[in-house]
Scaffold this active site. Structure first.
Site, PDB file in Angstrom:
ATOM      1  N   TYR A 253       0.813  -1.216   0.000  1.00  0.00           N
ATOM      2  CA  TYR A 253       0.000   0.000   0.000  1.00  0.00           C
ATOM      3  C   TYR A 253       0.847   1.266   0.000  1.00  0.00           C
ATOM      4  O   TYR A 253       2.055   1.224   0.110  1.00  0.00           O
ATOM      5  CB  TYR A 253      -1.051   0.009   1.096  1.00  0.00           C
ATOM      6  CG  TYR A 253      -0.667  -0.100   2.554  1.00  0.00           C
ATOM      7  CD1 TYR A 253       0.618   0.093   3.024  1.00  0.00           C
ATOM      8  CD2 TYR A 253      -1.670  -0.385   3.480  1.00  0.00           C
ATOM      9  CE1 TYR A 253       0.914   0.005   4.368  1.00  0.00           C
ATOM     10  CE2 TYR A 253      -1.385  -0.466   4.840  1.00  0.00           C
ATOM     11  CZ  TYR A 253      -0.093  -0.273   5.280  1.00  0.00           C
ATOM     12  OH  TYR A 253       0.181  -0.345   6.613  1.00  0.00           O
ATOM     13  N   GLU A 254       0.165   2.405  -0.167  1.00  0.00           N
ATOM     14  CA  GLU A 254       0.810   3.713  -0.383  1.00  0.00           C
ATOM     15  C   GLU A 254       1.700   3.687  -1.632  1.00  0.00           C
ATOM     16  O   GLU A 254       2.739   4.341  -1.687  1.00  0.00           O
ATOM     17  CB  GLU A 254       1.630   4.127   0.846  1.00  0.00           C
ATOM     18  CG  GLU A 254       0.798   4.454   2.064  1.00  0.00           C
ATOM     19  CD  GLU A 254      -0.024   5.717   1.922  1.00  0.00           C
ATOM     20  OE1 GLU A 254       0.208   6.479   0.969  1.00  0.00           O
ATOM     21  OE2 GLU A 254      -0.918   5.938   2.756  1.00  0.00           O
ATOM     22  N   GLY A 255       1.272   2.947  -2.640  1.00  0.00           N
ATOM     23  CA  GLY A 255       2.067   2.799  -3.851  1.00  0.00           C
ATOM     24  C   GLY A 255       2.968   1.596  -3.725  1.00  0.00           C
ATOM     25  O   GLY A 255       3.879   1.577  -2.893  1.00  0.00           O
TER      26      GLY A 255
END
Length: 592
Positions: A441-443
């Site tokens: 997550y978060e890229g």
């Protein structure tokens, strides 16, 4: 799960002896009256007590219980509500927040240590306040004074929490194709409609209100990312006197059943004409959201670091206590029928790999935090711009490399415990599961690598890489002392990094698949070089402090281990980068 012991000595060593943050703070007008070493040490001491005694002991039970969901309502695990109340009452939600709204206003270099403690104690629990801190930053930087007055103080004090609502069922990384809509209303608000998924803390029972930051498109929005606006959408509307009013039209439709972070509510959020208010300028929402993403992505990297630090502590304790087999030499303890695991070479290899990644990661996360502080607080525009350039280069490395090495370390910690690492009692398997999401997550880490190589290095014509290279070269000009071999290794690694960077800058023009094919290897190469630089800085400082005893000698020996056993990975990474994209793209689709 074993007791969590915070590495306070190492945190203080990195901050004040290696990075000399006290000089930075004293020379920054906005920080000089806010923070000093004595205050910082006192804050870290209190944070260590909080995380090791209040949060960490309950992490495994919270993971076992998980969240409960029924009729749109999330109930967090037993004890979480009381823990969060104590956290909020101590002011910990607003560690870095603007003092104007009740925050401590602490620098990132200090909060990075606190975040590591929180993540080592319980990643799931840390997410509720961590996402709130991100939402606070976005509102403080971009919201109107009226919106700030309504929401910020209660979020900073932890009375309310915050979320970030970006992802949609059909739109993950490609936010330009989101479908959530915002229709203007006569009273200046907007009707927000759409579905967001993977929303951390989207619904819970920890606070009376949840403030959602939502990306959506206005009716006249241009296509793509240039048409995204940012809105604040509260779970409950707020009355003019600041009290909670009627329920807004936003509900949790379901929660995700996940591999890890079981005690963190990951929600599908449905907005059905919910009232929201524009944050910042129309069609500039993604830019507003991304002003805090450097902080958030470093924060995710610290999740990997925290999990690794906790796993290392448990693995070391187990290796010292558990007796199995005999050592290869005269390490035999004849008073017992077997020797501690620590005498065995493979156990030492895994423990030292963990130690090198944890302590190197702590130095690196603090170094990136120092650049963030300089970019925000330095007195001159020139200093702020130089630091911001370093932040742009190193943020994707912090997110991806710290979580990749974090997972490697937690898996090693699980392996050291053998069968006991696979069962739940010791908590090692939980750390592996909890750490795994941080790579996604978060890229995803692949996206971070593309950002680094494609946008930052190639996109700048290689210019963003130059200051870091110059800083390392300046360091290498000093007398190496006993570190002659390691200085040469680092110089060679940096030279290879610069060489492959130039090759990619020319090669991508004739091979459109090149950047995508080698980006992950490139990010890891930069990560190992950066860790090598910081390990030598730590080693040089440590050897000058013999009064620190085993801490100093252990630091020096770990630096030697890093360059002997881990830094050589740069050679294989260089080879894979040099191999380019050919072997990936010679396959026809039918041949997979």
């Amino acid at each position: 799960m074993s007791e969590y012991r915070v590495a306070l000595q190492d945190m203080n060593f990195v901050l004040f002896d290696v990075l000399n943050v006290a000089d930075d703070w004293a020379n920054m007008d906005q920080l000089s009256d806010v923070i000093d070493p004595d205050t910082a040490r006192a804050i870290l001491d209190e944070a260590a007590k909080l995380t090791s005694t209040l949060i960490a002991p309950k992490a495994r039970a919270a993971d076992e219980e998980g969240i409960h969901f029924a009729d749109g309502v999330v109930t967090t695990p037993t004890g979480y509500k009381e823990q969060f109340k104590q956290l909020a009452e101590g002011g910990w939600v607003g560690v870095t927040a603007n003092p104007e709204y009740g925050g401590m206003g602490m620098p990132k270099t200090l909060s990075a240590q606190y975040e590591e403690m929180m993540c080592a104690a319980d990643i799931s629990f840390s997410l509720y306040s961590g996402l709130t801190a991100g939402a606070i930053m976005a509102l403080d930087l971009h919201a109107s004074p009226e919106l700030k007055d309504i929401y910020l103080e209660k979020m900073v004090t932890g009375e309310w929490t915050g979320t970030m609502c970006l992802t949609e069922p059909h739109a993950g990384t490609d936010l330009g194709i989101i479908r959530s809509k915002a229709v203007p209303a006569d009273d200046g608000s907007y009707a927000i409609s759409g579905t967001k998924i993977f929303i951390t803390g989207g619904e819970h029972d920890l606070t009376d209100n949840i403030i959602h930051l939502v990306l959506a498109k206005l009716p006249d929005a241009p296509p793509g990312t240039k048409g995204i606006s940012l809105f604040v959408v509260p779970k409950f509307l707020v009355n003019e006197d600041g009290s909670i009013g009627e329920r807004n039209q936003v509900v949790a439709g379901s929660v995700e059943h996940k591999m890890g972070i079981h005690a963190s509510a990951t929600c599908v959020m449905n907005f059905d004409g919910a009232k929201g208010w524009l944050v910042g300028e129309p069609h500039r929402g993604l830019a507003a959201m991304f002003t805090m993403m450097n902080y958030e992505r470093l924060g995710v990297g610290i999740q990997g670091l925290g999990a690794a630090a906790r796993s290392y502590g448990t693995a070391l304790e187990y290796a010292l206590d558990r007796r199995q087999g005999r050592g290869a030499k005269a390490t035999v303890d004849k008073s017992a029928e077997a020797d501690p695991l620590l005498v065995h070479g493979d156990i030492r290899r895994m423990l030292l790999t963990m130690k090198a990644f944890v302590e190197g990661g702590r130095a690196f996360s603090s170094y990136v935090g120092q650049q963030l502080d300089r970019a925000k607080y330095a007195n001159t525009a020139e200093e702020r711009a130089a630091a911001e350039a370093q932040v742009q280069l190193l943020t994707p490395v912090a997110k991806a490399f710290l979580t990749d090495t974090g997972l490697e370390a937690t898996i090693a910690g699980q392996q050291i415990l053998g069968g006991h690492g696979y069962v739940r009692e010791w908590g090692q398997e939980q750390l592996v599961r909890d750490c795994r999401i941080a790579q996604i997550y978060e890229g995803t880490n692949g996206i971070q690598a593309l950002d680094l190589l494609g946008r930052k290095v190639v996109g700048s014509g290689g210019q963003l890489l130059l200051p870091l290279g110059a800083e390392i070269k300046q360091f290498l000009e000093q007398e190496p002392g006993q570190w002659g071999t390691e200085f040469k290794q680092l110089a060679q690694g940096l030279s290879e990094l610069e060489r492959v960077s130039k090759d990619v800058l020319t090669g991508f023009q004739s091979d459109e698949n090149l950047i995508n094919s080698v980006a992950v290897d490139y990010l890891n190469l930069l990560g190992y070089v950066a860790f090598g630089y910081l390990w030598l800085r730590m080693a040089k400082v440590a050897e000058a402090k013999p009064e620190l005893g085993a801490f100093s000698t252990g630091k020096v020996k770990t630096a030697k281990f890093y360059f002997a056993k881990l830094f050589p990975r740069v050679h294989s990474l260089v080879a894979t980068i040099d191999a380019g994209s050919e072997t990936l793209y010679e396959f026809d689709q039918s041949e997979f």
